[in-house]
Design a protein around this motif. Structure first.
Motif, PDB file in Angstrom:
ATOM      1  N   THR A   1      44.879  11.555  43.041  1.00 46.39           N
ATOM      2  CA  THR A   1      44.319  11.128  43.624  1.00 46.39           C
ATOM      3  C   THR A   1      46.370  11.294  45.041  1.00 46.39           C
ATOM      4  O   THR A   1      46.497  10.642  46.120  1.00 46.39           O
ATOM      5  CB  THR A   1      44.448   9.642  44.192  1.00 46.39           C
ATOM      6  N   ALA A   2      47.260  11.129  44.091  1.00 47.02           N
ATOM      7  CA  ALA A   2      48.363  11.742  45.227  1.00 47.02           C
ATOM      8  C   ALA A   2      48.950  12.845  45.544  1.00 47.02           C
ATOM      9  O   ALA A   2      49.663  12.886  46.316  1.00 47.02           O
ATOM     10  CB  ALA A   2      49.255  10.814  43.915  1.00 47.02           C
ATOM     11  N   LYS A   3      48.057  13.580  45.779  1.00 51.82           N
ATOM     12  CA  LYS A   3      48.333  15.118  45.721  1.00 51.82           C
ATOM     13  C   LYS A   3      47.535  15.633  46.906  1.00 51.82           C
ATOM     14  O   LYS A   3      46.158  14.756  47.042  1.00 51.82           O
ATOM     15  CB  LYS A   3      47.632  16.174  44.753  1.00 51.82           C
ATOM     16  N   LYS A   4      47.566  16.090  47.836  1.00 51.78           N
ATOM     17  CA  LYS A   4      46.532  16.915  48.891  1.00 51.78           C
ATOM     18  C   LYS A   4      46.215  17.510  48.249  1.00 51.78           C
ATOM     19  O   LYS A   4      46.067  18.455  47.301  1.00 51.78           O
ATOM     20  CB  LYS A   4      48.131  18.053  49.903  1.00 51.78           C
ATOM     21  N   GLU A   5      45.148  17.619  48.712  1.00 49.61           N
ATOM     22  CA  GLU A   5      44.529  19.234  48.711  1.00 49.61           C
ATOM     23  C   GLU A   5      44.570  20.248  48.347  1.00 49.61           C
ATOM     24  O   GLU A   5      45.414  21.203  48.925  1.00 49.61           O
ATOM     25  CB  GLU A   5      43.232  19.486  49.845  1.00 49.61           C
ATOM     26  N   GLY A   6      44.042  21.084  47.067  1.00 49.53           N
ATOM     27  CA  GLY A   6      44.481  22.092  46.299  1.00 49.53           C
ATOM     28  C   GLY A   6      46.198  22.121  46.323  1.00 49.53           C
ATOM     29  O   GLY A   6      46.857  22.999  46.012  1.00 49.53           O
ATOM     30  N   GLU A   7      47.184  21.292  46.454  1.00 52.43           N
ATOM     31  CA  GLU A   7      48.416  20.730  46.470  1.00 52.43           C
ATOM     32  C   GLU A   7      48.612  21.084  44.378  1.00 52.43           C
ATOM     33  O   GLU A   7      47.981  20.197  43.704  1.00 52.43           O
ATOM     34  CB  GLU A   7      49.266  19.491  46.204  1.00 52.43           C
ATOM     35  N   LEU A   8      49.885  21.822  44.144  1.00 54.24           N
ATOM     36  CA  LEU A   8      49.899  22.369  42.762  1.00 54.24           C
ATOM     37  C   LEU A   8      51.113  20.911  41.945  1.00 54.24           C
ATOM     38  O   LEU A   8      51.620  20.436  42.650  1.00 54.24           O
ATOM     39  CB  LEU A   8      50.436  23.829  42.559  1.00 54.24           C
ATOM     40  N   LEU A   9      50.595  20.868  40.480  1.00 53.56           N
ATOM     41  CA  LEU A   9      51.368  20.236  40.014  1.00 53.56           C
ATOM     42  C   LEU A   9      52.782  20.309  40.518  1.00 53.56           C
ATOM     43  O   LEU A   9      53.950  22.044  40.544  1.00 53.56           O
ATOM     44  CB  LEU A   9      51.508  20.314  38.529  1.00 53.56           C
ATOM     45  N   ASP A  10      53.443  19.458  40.538  1.00 53.23           N
ATOM     46  CA  ASP A  10      55.465  19.245  39.751  1.00 53.23           C
ATOM     47  C   ASP A  10      55.938  18.733  39.450  1.00 53.23           C
ATOM     48  O   ASP A  10      55.089  17.229  38.329  1.00 53.23           O
ATOM     49  CB  ASP A  10      55.779  18.951  41.873  1.00 53.23           C
ATOM     50  N   TRP A  11      57.201  18.392  39.643  1.00 53.72           N
ATOM     51  CA  TRP A  11      57.637  18.550  37.460  1.00 53.72           C
ATOM     52  C   TRP A  11      57.847  16.358  37.889  1.00 53.72           C
ATOM     53  O   TRP A  11      57.241  15.538  37.563  1.00 53.72           O
ATOM     54  CB  TRP A  11      59.076  17.807  38.159  1.00 53.72           C
TER      55      TRP A  11
END
Ligand code: HEM
Length: 463
Positions: free
Chosen positions: A307-317
């Motif tokens: 839920t903290a990510k934008k639509e379609g944004e990929l995972l990061d470190w």
């Protein structure tokens, strides 16, 4: 038909210190192939006995993990693959001329180019390099979820996990996304993985024979991949994967590896990077599918990340750092069912352990699972308890060894962590699941394999 003669010394021993079944090394075998007269390296013969105690537990692991001046030395992927390749050239009959160029004496493989050094030197498997792969890892995982998981009521977790991890390994080790090439390799890799832990009796019908054929098929395919890669590098392609760096690597005298040596190294890495990671993912599905309380906590953690990510944004470190509870669960999964149950070592000198004298040159098999279930460090050891690894709780060295320990510790640990957590994120945020056969038999000698492939019933969150 190939005949092998075997001269065998066997010493049987057992003790009652260990409450669980483990593998006991009982002797050494020397073999000679009657077709070629090639000697196959002496290997240990091991049998499964009830309650044997051999090299396991903290004290045993200190012996088996230390290298150099101490009593045992590592026999890694290279040596096993090397043995297999020598055997394959002597047992494939009319194909032997085609794979003659792939024959690599195991000793050569181990001394000129260490796999550990090759994959570590350009920093490929270090966290700072892995950060760059993470988005691509996530997008490959998402795509596979859409293709093979979504819209299905029931899937088999083990084969799908293997397809995923082989795709990831081909992408990051070979720089290849070719799905047909990957599909062609899957069954061969399974055979090689099984053969790496079998007794090298190479005649039709044996596991080892199948492995040698599979190894030859993979090396043939890798030969094509290597030649294609060399051609692209000659046209200016940057070295961005382990294969390119292996092609560029030189020994202390400045010599490059032969095509056969490169193929052997890359095959060892692909086998390591593929099957163990898939096994950990599969047993995650098994254990968590049977523990709704643990599933609920993982879902909470992963939903917070999503839920903290934008639509379609990929995972990061940063996302991976937030997955602490999920990783503790994976630790428990690997503690209870280690993807690698143990590995071989060779005694450098005669030594005595737990009342047994191990002669110099003998091959020793050390076990992971008995160490990881020592009730002194893991109370109620059969119970899954992710809180064992809560912040601040540390285990003494050599007491928790899913990735080995000491200088030979798995160099792919961080890569495995990212691949597994990316999978966990994608599967948990999409589905709840139920294990179809909770009592499904787990086969495999040294590597755990669910006999039916771990069928699971999926329930999508979007339904
Ligand atoms: C869940 C996944 C994995 C587990 C549980 C695992 C476990 C292990 C263990 C226990 C060892 C030590 C064997 C010994 O002491 O002889 C080892 C070594 C090794 N692993 Fe892994 N591994 C995993 C993933 C990987 C991956 C992804 C790679 C490659 C990218 C890899 C490459 C290697 C190599 C090259 C060695 C040999 C190191 C040496 O001999 O110096 N492993 N692994």
């Amino acid at each position: 038909m190939v005949k092998c003669t075997a001269a065998m010394e066997v010493v049987l021993s057992s003790c009652n210190r260990c409450p669980s079944t483990s593998w006991l090394a009982v002797g050494s075998v020397k073999m000679q192939c009657s077709w070629t007269g090639n000697g196959i390296n002496p290997i240990v013969l091991f049998v499964e006995l009830r309650d044997p105690s051999f090299l396991h537990g903290q004290e045993g692991d200190e012996h088996s993990f230390s290298k150099g001046h101490t009593r045992v030395q590592n026999m890694g992927v290279d040596l096993v693959v090397g043995q297999m390749m020598v055997a394959s050239s002597s047992t494939l009959g009319d194909h032997s001329d085609k794979i003659e160029s792939l024959r690599v004496p195991p000793v050569l493989q181990r001394t000129r180019f260490s796999t550990h050094e090759i994959i570590s030197s350009p920093g490929f498997l270090k966290p700072e390099a892995l950060v760059r792969y993470l988005g691509k890892m996530d997008s490959i995982t998402r795509k596979q979820m859409q293709t093979y998981w979504e819209g299905k009521d029931e899937v088999k977790a083990f084969p799908l996990a293997k397809t995923l991890t082989l795709s990831l390994a081909c992408r990051f080790f070979l720089g290849s996304d070719d799905p047909e090439r990957i599909a062609r390799l899957v069954s061969n890799f399974d055979d090689v993985t099984l053969g790496m832990h079998s007794i090298p009796l190479s005649f039709p019908g044996t596991t080892f024979y199948r492995a040698t054929k599979a190894a030859a098929a993979i090396c043939k395919e890798l030969g094509i991949v290597i030649r294609e890669k060399r051609a692209r590098m000659a046209e200016g392609e940057q070295a961005q994967d382990i294969l390119s760096h292996t092609i560029l690597a030189t020994d202390p005298s400045g010599n490059h590896m032969t095509e056969a040596e490169i193929a052997g190294k890359i095959m060892g890495l692909l086998v390591a990077g593929y099957s163990q990671v898939a096994t950990a993912m599969t047993f995650f599905m098994k254990y968590v599918g049977q523990r709704p309380d643990i599933y609920a906590k993982i879902l909470t953690e992963q939903t917070e990340v999503a839920t903290a990510k934008k639509e379609g944004e990929l995972l990061d470190w940063d996302d991976i750092q937030k997955m602490k509870y999920s990783w503790n669960v994976i630790y428990e999964v690997m503690r209870l069912t280690p993807p690698i149950q143990g590995a071989f070592r060779e005694a450098l000198t005669d030594f005595t352990y737990a009342g047994y004298t191990i002669p110099k040159g003998w091959k020793i098999y050390w076990t992971v699972s008995t160490t990881n279930k020592n009730p002194k460090y893991f109370p109620d050891p059969e119970n899954i308890d992710p809180s064992r690894y809560d912040d601040g709780k540390a285990f003494p060295p050599f007491t928790f060894v899913p990735f080995g320990a000491g200088p030979g510790m798995c160099p792919g640990k961080e890569y495995a962590r990212l691949a597994i957590l990316t999978f966990v994120h994608n599967v948990v945020t999409r589905f709840k699941w139920e294990v179809v056969f909770p009592e499904e038999k787990i086969g495999g000698d040294m590597m755990p394999i669910p006999e039916k492939g771990l069928p699971i019933r999926l329930q999508s969150h979007s339904c």
